[in-house]
Design a protein around this motif. Structure first.
Motif, PDB file in Angstrom:
ATOM      1  N   GLY A  30      44.745  84.581  41.042  1.00  0.00           N
ATOM      2  CA  GLY A  30      44.232  85.918  40.728  1.00  0.00           C
ATOM      3  C   GLY A  30      43.773  86.593  42.006  1.00  0.00           C
ATOM      4  O   GLY A  30      44.466  86.530  43.023  1.00  0.00           O
ATOM      5  N   ARG A  31      42.562  87.184  41.950  1.00  0.00           N
ATOM      6  CA  ARG A  31      41.989  87.821  43.148  1.00  0.00           C
ATOM      7  C   ARG A  31      40.496  87.591  43.184  1.00  0.00           C
ATOM      8  O   ARG A  31      39.819  87.690  42.162  1.00  0.00           O
ATOM      9  CB  ARG A  31      42.244  89.327  43.132  1.00  0.00           C
ATOM     10  N   VAL A  32      40.000  87.306  44.385  1.00  0.00           N
ATOM     11  CA  VAL A  32      38.569  87.126  44.582  1.00  0.00           C
ATOM     12  C   VAL A  32      38.125  87.954  45.784  1.00  0.00           C
ATOM     13  O   VAL A  32      38.935  88.345  46.622  1.00  0.00           O
ATOM     14  CB  VAL A  32      38.191  85.635  44.807  1.00  0.00           C
ATOM     15  N   LYS A  33      36.826  88.213  45.825  1.00  0.00           N
ATOM     16  CA  LYS A  33      36.220  88.878  46.978  1.00  0.00           C
ATOM     17  C   LYS A  33      35.234  87.902  47.596  1.00  0.00           C
ATOM     18  O   LYS A  33      34.470  87.244  46.886  1.00  0.00           O
ATOM     19  CB  LYS A  33      35.504  90.164  46.563  1.00  0.00           C
ATOM     20  N   LYS A  34      35.236  87.819  48.909  1.00  0.00           N
ATOM     21  CA  LYS A  34      34.422  86.846  49.637  1.00  0.00           C
ATOM     22  C   LYS A  34      33.321  87.542  50.414  1.00  0.00           C
ATOM     23  O   LYS A  34      33.577  88.543  51.071  1.00  0.00           O
ATOM     24  CB  LYS A  34      35.300  86.066  50.623  1.00  0.00           C
ATOM     25  N   GLY A  35      32.112  86.988  50.350  1.00  0.00           N
ATOM     26  CA  GLY A  35      31.007  87.510  51.131  1.00  0.00           C
ATOM     27  C   GLY A  35      30.173  88.525  50.365  1.00  0.00           C
ATOM     28  O   GLY A  35      30.601  89.089  49.358  1.00  0.00           O
ATOM     29  N   ILE A  36      28.967  88.750  50.869  1.00  0.00           N
ATOM     30  CA  ILE A  36      28.025  89.642  50.196  1.00  0.00           C
ATOM     31  C   ILE A  36      28.561  91.065  50.112  1.00  0.00           C
ATOM     32  O   ILE A  36      28.500  91.695  49.055  1.00  0.00           O
ATOM     33  CB  ILE A  36      26.657  89.632  50.915  1.00  0.00           C
ATOM     34  N   ASN A  37      29.094  91.587  51.202  1.00  0.00           N
ATOM     35  CA  ASN A  37      29.558  92.979  51.204  1.00  0.00           C
ATOM     36  C   ASN A  37      30.691  93.208  50.213  1.00  0.00           C
ATOM     37  O   ASN A  37      30.664  94.169  49.439  1.00  0.00           O
ATOM     38  CB  ASN A  37      29.993  93.411  52.607  1.00  0.00           C
ATOM     39  N   GLU A  38      31.687  92.335  50.234  1.00  0.00           N
ATOM     40  CA  GLU A  38      32.825  92.487  49.328  1.00  0.00           C
ATOM     41  C   GLU A  38      32.418  92.262  47.873  1.00  0.00           C
ATOM     42  O   GLU A  38      32.868  92.979  46.972  1.00  0.00           O
ATOM     43  CB  GLU A  38      33.954  91.523  49.724  1.00  0.00           C
ATOM     44  N   ALA A  39      31.551  91.275  47.633  1.00  0.00           N
ATOM     45  CA  ALA A  39      31.066  91.031  46.266  1.00  0.00           C
ATOM     46  C   ALA A  39      30.282  92.242  45.768  1.00  0.00           C
ATOM     47  O   ALA A  39      30.451  92.666  44.621  1.00  0.00           O
ATOM     48  CB  ALA A  39      30.208  89.763  46.227  1.00  0.00           C
ATOM     49  N   THR A  40      29.436  92.796  46.633  1.00  0.00           N
ATOM     50  CA  THR A  40      28.652  93.976  46.260  1.00  0.00           C
ATOM     51  C   THR A  40      29.558  95.139  45.886  1.00  0.00           C
ATOM     52  O   THR A  40      29.345  95.814  44.866  1.00  0.00           O
ATOM     53  CB  THR A  40      27.708  94.386  47.417  1.00  0.00           C
ATOM     54  N   LYS A  41      30.593  95.386  46.682  1.00  0.00           N
ATOM     55  CA  LYS A  41      31.529  96.472  46.385  1.00  0.00           C
ATOM     56  C   LYS A  41      32.209  96.258  45.031  1.00  0.00           C
ATOM     57  O   LYS A  41      32.391  97.210  44.269  1.00  0.00           O
ATOM     58  CB  LYS A  41      32.591  96.586  47.479  1.00  0.00           C
ATOM     59  N   SER A  42      32.589  95.008  44.742  1.00  0.00           N
ATOM     60  CA  SER A  42      33.272  94.739  43.467  1.00  0.00           C
ATOM     61  C   SER A  42      32.333  94.970  42.283  1.00  0.00           C
ATOM     62  O   SER A  42      32.763  95.441  41.234  1.00  0.00           O
ATOM     63  CB  SER A  42      33.843  93.315  43.442  1.00  0.00           C
ATOM     64  N   ILE A  43      31.054  94.670  42.455  1.00  0.00           N
ATOM     65  CA  ILE A  43      30.063  94.923  41.397  1.00  0.00           C
ATOM     66  C   ILE A  43      29.898  96.424  41.209  1.00  0.00           C
ATOM     67  O   ILE A  43      29.945  96.939  40.085  1.00  0.00           O
ATOM     68  CB  ILE A  43      28.702  94.274  41.747  1.00  0.00           C
ATOM     69  N   GLU A  44      29.716  97.143  42.309  1.00  0.00           N
ATOM     70  CA  GLU A  44      29.506  98.592  42.245  1.00  0.00           C
ATOM     71  C   GLU A  44      30.706  99.318  41.648  1.00  0.00           C
ATOM     72  O   GLU A  44      30.552 100.323  40.961  1.00  0.00           O
ATOM     73  CB  GLU A  44      29.198  99.143  43.639  1.00  0.00           C
ATOM     74  N   ARG A  45      31.892  98.794  41.890  1.00  0.00           N
ATOM     75  CA  ARG A  45      33.120  99.428  41.369  1.00  0.00           C
ATOM     76  C   ARG A  45      33.410  99.011  39.927  1.00  0.00           C
ATOM     77  O   ARG A  45      34.371  99.491  39.322  1.00  0.00           O
ATOM     78  CB  ARG A  45      34.304  99.066  42.261  1.00  0.00           C
ATOM     79  N   GLY A  46      32.624  98.079  39.410  1.00  0.00           N
ATOM     80  CA  GLY A  46      32.801  97.650  38.028  1.00  0.00           C
ATOM     81  C   GLY A  46      33.988  96.739  37.800  1.00  0.00           C
ATOM     82  O   GLY A  46      34.487  96.638  36.680  1.00  0.00           O
TER      83      GLY A  46
END
Length: 123
Positions: A30-46
């Motif tokens: 699938g797809r994952v985001k690594k690190g605080i910044n990328e994880a934060t962006k994925s949360i903010e983007r829903g």
């Protein structure tokens, strides 16, 4: 190392292991985001399906905002014991403080199971 005081609930070790396993599967299928910044962006983007945060981050202020952000954006999250284990699960050689699954891939059923258990634990 004692659990940081801002962590309101703890997942059983078995559930933490399943979260890391789901992250590994999602990383390859699938797809994952690594690190605080990328994880934060994925949360903010829903788009975060599951956010995994390491408990042993120093200083803890680095991740302090993540549980509240996840709650605000209705993104399920789980703490795991080690940033080293989290880094390995996400496929990098360095420890990482946070990661998110954005496309579950073959981990879809596992992520669904984990999210349901998280919701039950938090009630």
């Amino acid at each position: 190392m004692p659990k940081p005081s801002f962590i309101e609930w703890s997942a059983p070790e078995e559930l933490q292991k399943k979260a890391l396993e789901a992250l590994e599967i999602a990383r390859t299928t699938g797809r994952v985001k690594k690190g605080i910044n990328e994880a934060t962006k994925s949360i903010e983007r829903g788009i975060a399906r599951l956010v995994i945060i390491a408990e042993d981050v120093e200083p803890p202020e680095i991740i302090l905002f993540l549980p509240g952000l996840c709650d605000d954006r209705k993104a399920p999250y789980i703490f795991v014991g080690s940033k080293k284990d989290l880094g390995a699960a996400v496929g990098i050689e360095r420890p990482t403080a946070a990661a998110s699954i954005i496309v579950e891939g073959k981990a879809k059923d596992l992520v669904t199971e984990i999210v349901e258990k998280i919701e039950a634990l938090r009630k």
